[in-house]
Design an enzyme around this catalytic site. Structure first.
Site, mmCIF file in Angstrom:
data_model
loop_
_atom_site.group_PDB
_atom_site.id
_atom_site.type_symbol
_atom_site.label_atom_id
_atom_site.label_comp_id
_atom_site.label_asym_id
_atom_site.label_seq_id
_atom_site.Cartn_x
_atom_site.Cartn_y
_atom_site.Cartn_z
ATOM 1 N N LEU A 3 0.922 -1.185 0.071
ATOM 2 C CA LEU A 3 -0.106 0.017 -0.075
ATOM 3 C C LEU A 3 0.793 1.320 0.148
ATOM 4 C CD1 LEU A 3 -2.399 -1.315 2.749
ATOM 5 C CD2 LEU A 3 -3.003 -1.069 0.409
ATOM 6 N N HIS A 4 0.715 2.067 -1.105
ATOM 7 C CA HIS A 4 1.670 3.310 -0.937
ATOM 8 C C HIS A 4 0.687 4.326 -1.408
ATOM 9 C CE1 HIS A 4 1.949 2.230 -5.155
ATOM 10 N NE2 HIS A 4 2.337 3.304 -5.427
ATOM 11 N N ARG A 5 -0.381 4.146 -2.077
ATOM 12 C CA ARG A 5 -1.109 5.380 -2.681
ATOM 13 C C ARG A 5 -1.367 6.539 -1.602
ATOM 14 N NH1 ARG A 5 -0.979 5.215 -7.893
ATOM 15 N NH2 ARG A 5 -0.847 3.177 -8.611
ATOM 16 N N ARG A 17 7.205 6.064 1.030
ATOM 17 C CA ARG A 17 5.998 7.044 1.274
ATOM 18 C C ARG A 17 4.926 6.403 2.477
ATOM 19 N NH1 ARG A 17 2.365 10.893 -0.812
ATOM 20 N NH2 ARG A 17 3.569 10.797 -2.731
ATOM 21 N N ASP A 51 -2.757 -1.470 -3.599
ATOM 22 C CA ASP A 51 -3.136 -0.426 -4.140
ATOM 23 C C ASP A 51 -2.289 -0.037 -5.541
ATOM 24 O OD1 ASP A 51 -1.156 0.989 -2.971
ATOM 25 O OD2 ASP A 51 -2.175 2.129 -1.875
#
Ligand code: UD1
Length: 381
Positions: free
Chosen positions: A207-209, A242, A282
């Site tokens: 997950l990084h969005r 991120r 994501d």
């Protein structure tokens, strides 16, 4: 032909590697520009090694910054390279800031140079204008001479946006060229063994969005969901910088059953994915790669620009906004269908056959100059 290929961020490298190799094989003049949007070894150089790519010919070293800073730096530093090389084609891939920035610079050079712009992975749309990638996609497609698509609905999106049909060419999915090559060469890799896990007995999380990791309430709900999941299935998360920054900044607590590892290169990532019981992600790329490998995938996003992975593949969208319950149910359902869903995917969407780079180079070689997206000079006055 003289071709300048641009890559900047992690999801670009596996797309440009097969194109560069095919251009070289056909003895075209080719150079790679690395914008430096991603610069950590695990986000960049590891991919060059795994994909057997020669070092970039030009490195712009733009680094991190706001969208405006990053885009502006790529534009400033790419322009002189373009002026010096004077290529016949600039090839950009995907939807990251570097893609759009290099595309804009190339389009502006048309006034004084015959350079043409090709966009690989054109026509994808999430319909979500809050995604920076959606802005990058639409702008890049509008100003490209040649739109190389890999998903059937891309044609409809582009035509609706006024792109002439003669600029659109279906070539298939170039990521599959890289995926099949790397999996073929390293089928025996078992990175999970080092963590005491076994094949098909762990879940992979990425997950990084910004819309997930930078929103504290969404991130809290997702971590709650992962906590519940990890009671039944150990989870492994190669964590993007991120996400790492966001978790530290917002003081989130990570579930005990979740093992964090550093971001991994392409070879290791494809092995981790291939061995997983399920992937919760994501990422755009992983939605496609899981479909290709037949691995159940749960996508944590409000929408996907890759609907074919749901229609013909193993992908399943969570209900939005995500709740612990919703994510848990989606993962349960995905695991329930299991890898047998992969048998559907074994036929794979059209053009996901490992031969896309050849079709891309064919399209570049055979595109008539009339494909130029030149605007006639406006009449004065
Ligand atoms: C970018 C892409 C996204 C893609 C993702 C894959 C855009 C708009 N987004 O998002 O589509 O899915 O890459 O990774 O282009 N950082 C490092 N080391 C690095 C790179 C980044 O520490 O090598 C950190 C920096 O603090 C940076 C943050 O990660 O501020 C975000 O990086 P950035 O390239 O701006 O966007 P991504 O979130 O990686």
């Amino acid at each position: 032909m003289n071709v300048l290929v641009v890559a900047g961020a992690r999801p670009n490298f596996m797309k440009v590697a097969p194109i560069m190799a095919e251009l070289r094989r056909r003895e075209h003049e080719v150079a790679l520009v690395h914008t430096g949007q991603h610069y950590d070894p695990s986000m960049s150089s590891a991919f060059f090694e795994d994909l057997s790519m020669p070092a970039p010919d030009y490195h712009l070293e733009v680094g991190s910054g706001s969208h405006a800073e990053q885009t502006a730096r790529v534009m400033e530093r790419f322009d002189p390279v373009l002026a010096a090389v004077e290529p016949d084609w600039v090839v950009v891939v995907g939807d990251v800031n570097s893609t759009m920035a290099a595309a804009i610079v190339t389009a502006k050079r048309r006034a004084t140079s015959p350079v043409r712009l090709a966009h690989v992975e054109a026509g994808l749309r999430s319909g979500d204008w809050a995604m920076p990638e959606e802005v990058n996609r639409v702008i890049t497609d509008q100003i490209s001479d040649l739109l190389l698509i890999h998903s059937p609905e891309a044609t409809g999106h582009l035509l609706r946006e006024g792109v002439p049909s003669e600029r659109i060419v279906f070539v298939g999915n170039v990521m599959m060229d890289a995926l099949f090559d790397v999996r073929g060469r390293h089928a025996g890799d078992a990175p999970w063994e080092a963590l005491g896990l076994t094949r098909q007995a762990y879940g992979l999380v990425t997950l990084h969005r910004p819309s997930n990791v930078d929103d504290p309430s969404i991130m809290a709900a997702l971590l709650h969901a992962l906590d519940r999941l990890s009671h039944d299935l150990p989870l492994v998360w190669p964590m993007h910088p991120r996400a790492k920054h966001a978790i530290a900044r917002d003081g989130h607590t990570l579930p005990a059953g979740l093992q964090l590892i550093e971001p991994v290169g392409y070879r290791a990532m494809t092995a981790w994915l291939d061995g997983a019981k399920v992937v919760v992600t994501d990422s755009g790329g992983l939605q496609e790669e899981s479909t290709a490998l037949g691995v159940p995938c749960v996508t944590v996003r409000a929408s996907t620009e890759r609907p074919i992975t749901v229609l013909e593949g193993t992908n399943r969208m969570v209900a939005w906004p995500p709740t612990a319950e919703g994510v848990h149910d989606a993962v349960d359902a995905a695991i329930g269908v299991g890898r047998s869903a992969g048998s559907r995917a074994l036929s794979k969407p059209a053009g996901w056959d490992g031969h896309t780079a050849a079709r891309i180079v064919d399209a570049l070689e055979h595109s008539p100059a009339s494909l130029l997206a030149r605007v006639q000079p406006a009449s004065s006055g």
